[in-house]
Design a protein around this motif. Structure first.
Motif, PDB file in Angstrom:
ATOM      1  N   MET A 218       0.722  -1.118   0.046  1.00 33.66           N
ATOM      2  CA  MET A 218       0.042  -0.028  -0.131  1.00 33.66           C
ATOM      3  C   MET A 218       0.696   1.212   0.060  1.00 33.66           C
ATOM      4  N   GLU A 219       1.816   1.383   0.915  1.00 34.10           N
ATOM      5  CA  GLU A 219       2.960   2.482   1.039  1.00 34.10           C
ATOM      6  C   GLU A 219       3.754   2.551  -0.394  1.00 34.10           C
ATOM      7  N   ALA A 220       3.759   1.488  -1.104  1.00 31.76           N
ATOM      8  CA  ALA A 220       4.496   1.767  -2.294  1.00 31.76           C
ATOM      9  C   ALA A 220       3.551   1.902  -3.466  1.00 31.76           C
ATOM     10  N   ASN A 221       2.438   2.195  -3.012  1.00 40.57           N
ATOM     11  CA  ASN A 221       1.314   2.775  -4.229  1.00 40.57           C
ATOM     12  C   ASN A 221       1.038   1.536  -5.399  1.00 40.57           C
ATOM     13  N   ASP A 222       1.000   0.503  -4.710  1.00 41.87           N
ATOM     14  CA  ASP A 222       0.663  -0.904  -5.503  1.00 41.87           C
ATOM     15  C   ASP A 222      -0.810  -0.605  -6.011  1.00 41.87           C
ATOM     16  N   PRO A 223      -1.230  -0.620  -7.341  1.00 40.55           N
ATOM     17  CA  PRO A 223      -2.604  -0.366  -7.829  1.00 40.55           C
ATOM     18  C   PRO A 223      -3.274  -1.509  -7.135  1.00 40.55           C
ATOM     19  N   GLU A 224      -3.194  -2.946  -7.215  1.00 36.49           N
ATOM     20  CA  GLU A 224      -4.119  -3.733  -6.743  1.00 36.49           C
ATOM     21  C   GLU A 224      -4.250  -3.706  -5.364  1.00 36.49           C
ATOM     22  N   ALA A 225      -3.255  -3.358  -4.442  1.00 39.64           N
ATOM     23  CA  ALA A 225      -3.360  -3.326  -3.130  1.00 39.64           C
ATOM     24  C   ALA A 225      -4.292  -1.995  -2.682  1.00 39.64           C
ATOM     25  N   LEU A 226      -4.262  -1.006  -3.486  1.00 39.19           N
ATOM     26  CA  LEU A 226      -4.801   0.300  -3.259  1.00 39.19           C
ATOM     27  C   LEU A 226      -6.364   0.021  -3.489  1.00 39.19           C
ATOM     28  N   ALA A 227      -6.426  -0.484  -4.805  1.00 38.19           N
ATOM     29  CA  ALA A 227      -8.055  -0.748  -5.052  1.00 38.19           C
ATOM     30  C   ALA A 227      -8.530  -1.498  -4.153  1.00 38.19           C
ATOM     31  N   LEU A 228      -8.191  -2.705  -3.447  1.00 37.73           N
ATOM     32  CA  LEU A 228      -8.655  -3.370  -2.442  1.00 37.73           C
ATOM     33  C   LEU A 228      -8.930  -2.667  -1.223  1.00 37.73           C
ATOM     34  N   TRP A 229      -7.996  -1.717  -0.832  1.00 35.48           N
ATOM     35  CA  TRP A 229      -8.093  -0.783   0.357  1.00 35.48           C
ATOM     36  C   TRP A 229      -9.342   0.247  -0.060  1.00 35.48           C
TER      37      TRP A 229
END
Length: 572
Positions: A218-229
């Motif tokens: 999330m902190e590295a701005n991973d698109p998949e992680a941020l979408a789920l967040w």
């Protein structure tokens, strides 16, 4: 807005004393106290003058009282004290006029005009339920926002959501293991997932590391992680908004810790310049002198991820830049005291002078509210149970002919919520208290339902009396009990200011109980003496004046209850 009736007379008394003694009024301000009601309204002790004047305090008091004349006050000596008492007129007409002219705004003022206060309150974590213990931060914060608005402040209320950090990684990896894709927008299901994931992380370090890794993504701005967040955050927010709407609580801003993602490096760079940073076991900490055994202020963990303190520093700087606040209040539990002490200390060390305007409004715990399994008690469950318990009593009273209402469910909700809110706010915020159903729901004693009933009773008297006449003679309100009610009403503006200054909503709660008790004493006089009834027969002028007093009581009770976020039913 002009000074309140009470404040105006107090100031006049202080100034008259100062003139008689030949000293500045500011020297006497703190010495003039409320008097014993049997002796007056304001009292000034003469003991401190005895040495300089070489006279006994009673002699000084007698001499002062004789030489002081304050229009509207009767000034007399009582032993070593100079006491001042409101004269029946014009005090009576001034109080009634003030309430009538200000209406729902009665009790407010303008000391905050042109000033801004930022209040950070409630602040639940996303993907977790709003638990009963959140009632403290939410309703204390809501009351403080109401109090400051009433005094003319511009209020920027912020619900600072815990929507960033490892706990979200737990929800995310937990959903991969235990989630039902068909229920991904169901808050209750997210809570179930979080509880299972948290237990597993405590027992299984590898699973805990997966959660940490997800947060790093999330902190590295991973698109998949941020979408789920974002998806899970939106689910939480929808559920939160439903609960806040029920509580009657609104915020100017709903912002999370995520708001500061990507904005923390400049803050860390500034701290590196002043007061400095250093490395400790791979982590970045603020270089401050720490007391023995005091944990350091961490800005980054050894894996490079940021912490709560880093985000709070960025938030504080951002809030000052956005709002140029005169006060910033953090309504957060007492167990976070070290965090806020360190937060303010770091800001001061950075040269941010406005850190002196930031205050941690800490509060104690609620005991006695847990399930047999020791699980978290949900706020909605408590509100539902309060409503159900009250509804049972309301329906009994309707059937017995003791109550009339076209909306038993709505009334039960108002009384149930009032009971929960007042049960919390009547306590000094810094103390712990024990929740007890019988105590908070009682119609008698120091409870919300008792106060709501007092308000409904004034409404009922006014209905029976045909409302407040257009004209009346205030001088007819000469009974001691009538004057006691007026004195209680007159104190509200002073209490509002003190409650805001000390961030203590319980001052309003205690004042409400005082006013309700004084009106009850007055109202029941007619049980023994028909000539003292509010709706007295065969004396229209007296009845008109008493209806005016009843209406002022109604308005003052409504104002106080509304400041605490409590509904004011007109029928009970």
């Amino acid at each position: 807005m002009n000074p309140s009736v009470y404040s105006r007379y107090r100031t006049a008394f202080v100034e008259a004393l100062a003139q008689a003694l030949g000293v500045p009024a500011s020297e006497l301000e703190s010495q003039v106290k409320p008097a014993d009601p049997a002796h007056g309204d304001f009292s000034f002790p003469t003991f401190p003058l005895a040495k300089a004047q070489k006279k006994a305090p009673p002699a000084i008091a007698a001499s002062l009282a004789q030489g002081i004349k304050v229009p509207g006050l009767d000034v007399v000596a009582a032993g070593p004290y100079v006491n001042a008492k409101f004269a029946l007129m014009p005090f009576t007409s001034e109080v009634l006029d003030a309430v009538r002219s200000q209406g729902a705004r009665y009790g407010g003022g303008d000391v905050g005009a042109g000033k801004t206060v930022v209040i950070d309150y409630s602040s639940p974590n996303i993907a977790k339920p709003i638990a009963f213990h959140h009632i403290r931060s939410t309703m204390i914060g809501h009351s403080l926002a109401n109090l400051h608005r009433a005094l003319g402040y511009k209020v920027e209320g912020i619900n600072y959501l815990g929507d960033w950090g490892k706990q979200f990684g737990l929800v995310a990896v937990g959903f991969q293991e235990y989630g039902d894709p068909a229920r991904r927008n169901d808050m209750a299901h997210l809570v179930e997932v979080y509880v299972k994931a948290n237990k597993r992380a405590e027992a299984e370090p590898a699973f805990d590391e997966r959660a940490r890794d997800f947060f790093r993504r999330m902190e590295a701005n991973d698109p998949e992680a941020l979408a789920l967040w974002k998806e899970f955050r939106d689910t939480s927010l929808r559920d939160f908004q439903r609960i806040y709407a029920r509580l009657g609580v609104k915020f100017e801003h709903m912002e999370g810790e995520s708001f500061y993602q990507g904005k923390m490096e400049p803050v860390i760079e500034e701290i590196a310049r002043r007061p400095g940073i250093k490395q400790s076991e791979g982590a970045t900490i603020v270089d401050l002198p720490y007391e023995e055994n005091e944990p350091p202020v961490l800005l980054k963990k050894n894996d490079g991820s940021t912490l709560y303190a880093t985000r709070d520093l960025a938030a504080a700087i951002d809030r000052h830049e956005r709002f140029h606040f005169d006060k910033a209040l953090y309504v957060v539990a007492a167990d976070q005291a070290l965090h806020f002490r360190q937060l303010f200390r770091v800001l001061k060390a950075m040269g941010r002078e406005w850190s002196d305007r930031m205050v941690h409004i800490h509060f104690g715990r609620v005991h006695g509210m847990s399930t047999r399994k020791g699980n978290v008690v949900l706020l909605t469950d408590v509100l539902d149970e309060a409503k159900a318990r009250v509804l049972e009593k309301v329906q009994e009273n309707i059937q017995a002919g003791k109550m009339q209402t076209g909306d038993a469910e709505g009334l039960a909700e108002q009384i149930g919520m009032g009971a929960i809110f007042f049960g919390d706010l009547k306590n000094r915020r810094t103390t712990d208290y024990t929740f007890d159903w019988e105590d908070v729901l009682s119609i008698e004693g120091h409870t919300g339902p008792y106060l709501q009933y007092a308000h409904a009773r004034t409404c009922n008297v006014l209905r029976k009396g045909g409302g407040v006449p257009a004209s009346y003679d205030p001088s007819l309100l000469s009974l001691p009990e009538e004057q006691a009610v007026l004195r209680a009403i007159a104190r509200l503006p002073v209490v509002v200011q003190e409650a805001a200054e000390q961030c203590e909503p319980s001052f309003i709660a205690r004042w409400l109980l005082d006013l309700a008790a004084e009106f009850s004493r007055y109202y029941t006089l007619g049980n023994q003496d028909r000539s003292k009834r509010v709706l007295v027969e065969d004396n229209e002028p007296v009845k008109a004046a008493r209806l005016a007093l009843t209406d002022a009581t109604r308005a003052a009770l409504a104002s106080g209850l509304t400041l605490l976020g409590i509904a004011t039913p007109e029928n009970m």
